[in-house]
Every structure is written in C-alpha cells, then in structure tokens.
Scaffold this motif. Sequence first.
Motif, mmCIF file in Angstrom:
data_model
loop_
_atom_site.group_PDB
_atom_site.id
_atom_site.type_symbol
_atom_site.label_atom_id
_atom_site.label_comp_id
_atom_site.label_asym_id
_atom_site.label_seq_id
_atom_site.Cartn_x
_atom_site.Cartn_y
_atom_site.Cartn_z
ATOM 1 N N ASP A 498 0.987 -1.204 -0.020
ATOM 2 C CA ASP A 498 -0.094 -0.049 0.102
ATOM 3 C C ASP A 498 0.921 1.226 0.026
ATOM 4 O O ASP A 498 0.455 2.528 -0.766
ATOM 5 N N ARG A 499 1.749 1.097 0.785
ATOM 6 C CA ARG A 499 2.622 2.389 0.845
ATOM 7 C C ARG A 499 3.422 2.702 -0.404
ATOM 8 O O ARG A 499 3.680 3.866 -0.899
ATOM 9 N N GLU A 501 2.327 1.488 -3.346
ATOM 10 C CA GLU A 501 1.439 2.309 -4.546
ATOM 11 C C GLU A 501 1.122 3.568 -4.144
ATOM 12 O O GLU A 501 0.984 4.234 -4.945
ATOM 13 N N ARG A 502 1.035 3.963 -2.636
ATOM 14 C CA ARG A 502 0.693 5.415 -2.507
ATOM 15 C C ARG A 502 1.823 6.453 -3.014
ATOM 16 O O ARG A 502 1.495 7.297 -3.636
ATOM 17 N N ASP A 503 3.024 5.661 -3.003
ATOM 18 C CA ASP A 503 4.206 6.808 -3.509
ATOM 19 C C ASP A 503 3.799 6.639 -4.862
ATOM 20 O O ASP A 503 4.460 7.876 -5.540
ATOM 21 N N LYS A 505 1.284 6.803 -6.830
ATOM 22 C CA LYS A 505 0.040 7.501 -6.938
ATOM 23 C C LYS A 505 0.261 8.837 -6.748
ATOM 24 O O LYS A 505 -0.009 9.635 -7.529
ATOM 25 N N LEU A 506 1.225 9.403 -5.753
ATOM 26 C CA LEU A 506 1.607 10.785 -5.560
ATOM 27 C C LEU A 506 2.472 11.241 -6.660
ATOM 28 O O LEU A 506 2.441 12.376 -7.101
ATOM 29 N N GLU A 541 -4.905 13.744 -3.321
ATOM 30 C CA GLU A 541 -3.462 13.806 -2.713
ATOM 31 C C GLU A 541 -3.717 14.030 -0.996
ATOM 32 O O GLU A 541 -2.956 13.172 -0.402
ATOM 33 N N ARG A 543 -5.862 12.679 0.611
ATOM 34 C CA ARG A 543 -6.292 11.365 1.092
ATOM 35 C C ARG A 543 -5.027 10.421 1.051
ATOM 36 O O ARG A 543 -4.897 9.588 2.344
ATOM 37 N N TYR A 544 -4.255 10.531 0.152
ATOM 38 C CA TYR A 544 -3.007 9.740 0.170
ATOM 39 C C TYR A 544 -2.001 10.125 1.211
ATOM 40 O O TYR A 544 -1.020 9.421 1.866
ATOM 41 N N ARG A 545 -1.905 11.432 1.467
ATOM 42 C CA ARG A 545 -1.060 11.908 2.667
ATOM 43 C C ARG A 545 -1.551 11.979 3.884
ATOM 44 O O ARG A 545 -0.711 12.484 4.844
#
Length: 546
Positions: A498-499, A501-503, A505-506, A541, A543-545
């Motif tokens: 997840d982390r 993928e989050r990176d 996506k950012l 963004e 949401r992801y941060r």
Amino acid sequence: MEAVSIVLFLLLAVVLSGSISRMLPVPVPTPLVQIMLGAVIGMSTSYRVALDPELFLLLFLPPLLFLDGWRIPKDELLKDISTVVELALGLVLITVIGMGLFIHWMIPAIPLAVAFALAAVVSPTDPIAVSAIAARVPIPKRMMHILEGESLLNDASGLVCLRFAIAAALTGSFSPSSAAINFVWVAGAGIVVGVGLTLAVTRAKAWVSRRFGEESGSQILVSLLIPFGSYLLAEHLHASGILAAVAAGVTMTYAEISRQALPNTRMRRNSVWDTIQFALNGIIFVLLGEQLPAILAGARTTVKMTGHDSTGWLAAYVLAIVAGLAALRFVWVWVSLRLTLLRRRYRDGVTVHSPDWRLVAAMSLAGVRGAITLAGVLTIPLVLDDGTAFPARDLAIFLAAGVIIVSLVLASVGLPILLNGLTMPPEPSLLAEEDAARVAAAEAAIRAVERSQHELAERMGDGDFYAAAGGRVMDIYRDRIDSRSGSAKASAAARVQDRIERDFKLVALQAERSTIVDLARDRRIGSATIRKLVRELDLVEARYRS
C-alpha cells in the motif's frame, strides 16, 4: 481604522511566526516566536491594544475550548480517565490552594483572593505548546492523549476556580459552603446547557438538510455559532459558560456521528476550524508580546508593590512560582502513577514495574502554560465593584506572563532530552482494529454494489454491461479484503505494498498537476476546468498524505 490596523498587524505576526519558527536552525516553539513578534510590534508602533476582559473572554475562550472538546480522542481519553481526572481536578485543586498560599506568603502585597486567582490561571496546561516544542522528538501517543485530556478538563476546572477567586476579591468575602453549592449549579447547569443546545441545533440542522438540502456555508457558520451560543446562554443563567463550551464540543462529536454532514461540508469546516484555532492561539501569544513592553515599563512601579527596589525580584518570583508548579506536578504525577500501579496489582494481580523516572519528569515538564493561562489572567477585572483599581492586577499579569515564557523555554530545552530514547510501556496496536473495520466496510460496499447492479440490470436491461462495471468496482474491495484478512505476515506485506502504491500514485498526481499547469499557461483550458481538476487532485492527494 486603528482597531482594523491592530488586527491586521496581529494576524500578519501570526502568519510570519510559523514560517520563522521553521526557518530557525535551532528548534524554537512557535509560541515563543509569536511572543517575540508581538514585542516587536509593541516597541515599534504607536498602536496599543486596550483589552476589555469580558470581550477578550468571549472572543477567545469559547471557540478554543469547544474545539478541544470536539477533537480530543474520546476512546483514548476514557482508557486513562482515572489518571486524567487525578491530574485535571485533583492537581488543579491542590495547585490553586497550595500555590495561592505560597504566592500570598512570598508576596504579601498580593491579597489572598488575588493570589488564588493567579494560582488558578497558571494551573491549566497547554498541549498545543507541548506538541510544538516536541515536534522533532515525537511524544508517545498515550502520553499525548493524557496531556490532551488533562488540558481539556483542567482548562475548565482552573477557569471555574478563577471565577470564584475573582468573586471573592470583588466582594471581599468567601464562604466554602456557599461556594460548594454554587459550584454544583455552575458546573451542572453549564454542562446541561452545552449538551442540550448542541443536540437541539444539530438535530434542527439535520432536519432542515433532509427536507431542503444542505448548504456548506450555513453548516459551517452554525458550527462556529454553537460555542458562543452555549457560552452566552450559560452565562445568562449564571452558570459556567466555559464548561458549556467544553460540553458542547464533546457533544458535537457524538452528534456528528449520527447525523453526518456532506463530505464537502466536513472538509471545508475542518479547514475553517484549523484556521481559527491557529489564528486565535497565535493572536493570544502575539498579544502577550505586544503587552510586554508596557508591562516591563511599569516593572519598577510594580516591584515597589512588593516592598523591593530591584526589578530582579520579579524574575525571582517568576522562577519561584515555576519551581513550585513543577515540584507540585512532579510529586502528584509520581503519586498518581504509584496508585495506578497498586490498583492494577490488587485488581488484576499483575505486577507492573515502576516507570522510568524520566517518564515522570517528562510528564511534569510537559505541564507548559500557554494560551488559556494568558486568556484567563487577561480577564481579571480592571476595577472592583466600588470603582477602585483591582489590586495587584498588573503584577498578576506580569507573573503569569513570566510563568508562560519560562515554562515554554524549560520545556523546549528539557523535553527533547528526556524523551530522546525513552522506552515507553507497550501500547495495544490499533492495526487489527483498523483491518477489521476496513474488511467490514469493504464487505458492505460489495453487497451494496451487487444490489445496485441487479436493480439497474432489471430496470435498464443490458445486464452484462452493468455486471462488468460493477465487477471492476467490486474487485477493488475484494483486493482490500484479501490483503486484510490473511495472516499477520500477509497483512504487513499488504501495508508495505500500500505504501509503495501510495508513493507511485503521488508521483502520478504530481505529473497530472504539472500537465494541467502547463495547459493553463498555454491557455488551452479555461479557469473553470482548471479549478475543477486541481480540486479533484488536491482531494485525492490529501487522502494519500493523511
């Protein structure tokens, strides 16, 4: 125009304080920077802020206390409620009595009632200042929750004690029995007013929204008016407006759970309240700095009240009060922890080792005085009922301001040292609770999509089209369930994924934003399209941060 200019200067100082505190090579708490900027304003301009105590109390305390009650983690507070109550009520009462007698003995020029009033305003702590101090040395979560809960309750208890002390100074008499009866009414009626008004307003607001739709601006404005309405109604009934504001904030949490506002409204409201909290806390400290030149200019006159000639005695008094507060807090925290361990030993049969002395020292040093202390001391009346000047008011303000500054400096130096490498008792992990909630929510989402899929297929036909669209949505939730329902090792691997993928996506969001900016500069898209796309990217963004 002069009042408008003063407000603009204060707000500008608050804005600059955050940037300056981050620019400094040595970590300096933002409140100290704000005090220094306020002092610069006081020395470099001809403007002077004439503070009306009642107006100051109304403008600053209700929204700050309301927000503290609204945002404090309720479940974490309940886990340590006995410790919080011991610190917030027992310690405040001991501080008011012990430090009041000590201040009156040390400075006979301060009447006993005024000494109790000063002790009452220096009893509340400020977790915002603590978190700013320890920004580079994270405070353990459980310790921070205890400090937040203590601050919420001791703000109210300390300011209620201040009310009784000022009343005694104004009337010249004090009856313990009458005060006890009055306290029951003041506290009980204040809490009832805060809870009742909040429930009535939120239910009416929910009814209007269901019948006629929701307007974000009016919803936000209602949330801003609730603390002031609770405070004014309680004061009109001769109850505690302070406790009413706190009770309203606590009630707001549970009222919002059952009657959710629209997501857009919640996001805007949170932003508005974040701005208000930052502005009000900052203005209070800037005002302290703005008042310092005048306070220091009158220091020689003030010190003569104490029977001395050297202004150094004022510094000695401040240090003595800070030392007394720290000693009382250290002893109380140590005794409280020992009693907690004894209760666990006899109740659960569990032998718990005594905590590291550094933990006790950190809890003691974290008792920083801040915005509520300053707001409280500035609400001391200017005159008595007979029109004469309130005794030792300037001296009380000077001593309270000195306690705030010294406690901030000591904590900014000592807390990072004490917390660095400190091993805290293990805390229960919330990951399992979070995973279970995510799985339950995902399962509910899949069921809802399946129902909607069947309904649309029956009504509109072309079931394969809706099955494909619904399947893509449900696959997202099935992946979430699979990643959270496996073993602990699988769940840990899912979180790492997840982390990552989050990176990614950012990175993708940044590329999207850069492209939109380029299109805007080339005038290939209009301003309305720009605002819409940038807002969507900002929401994703955020949401992801988070």
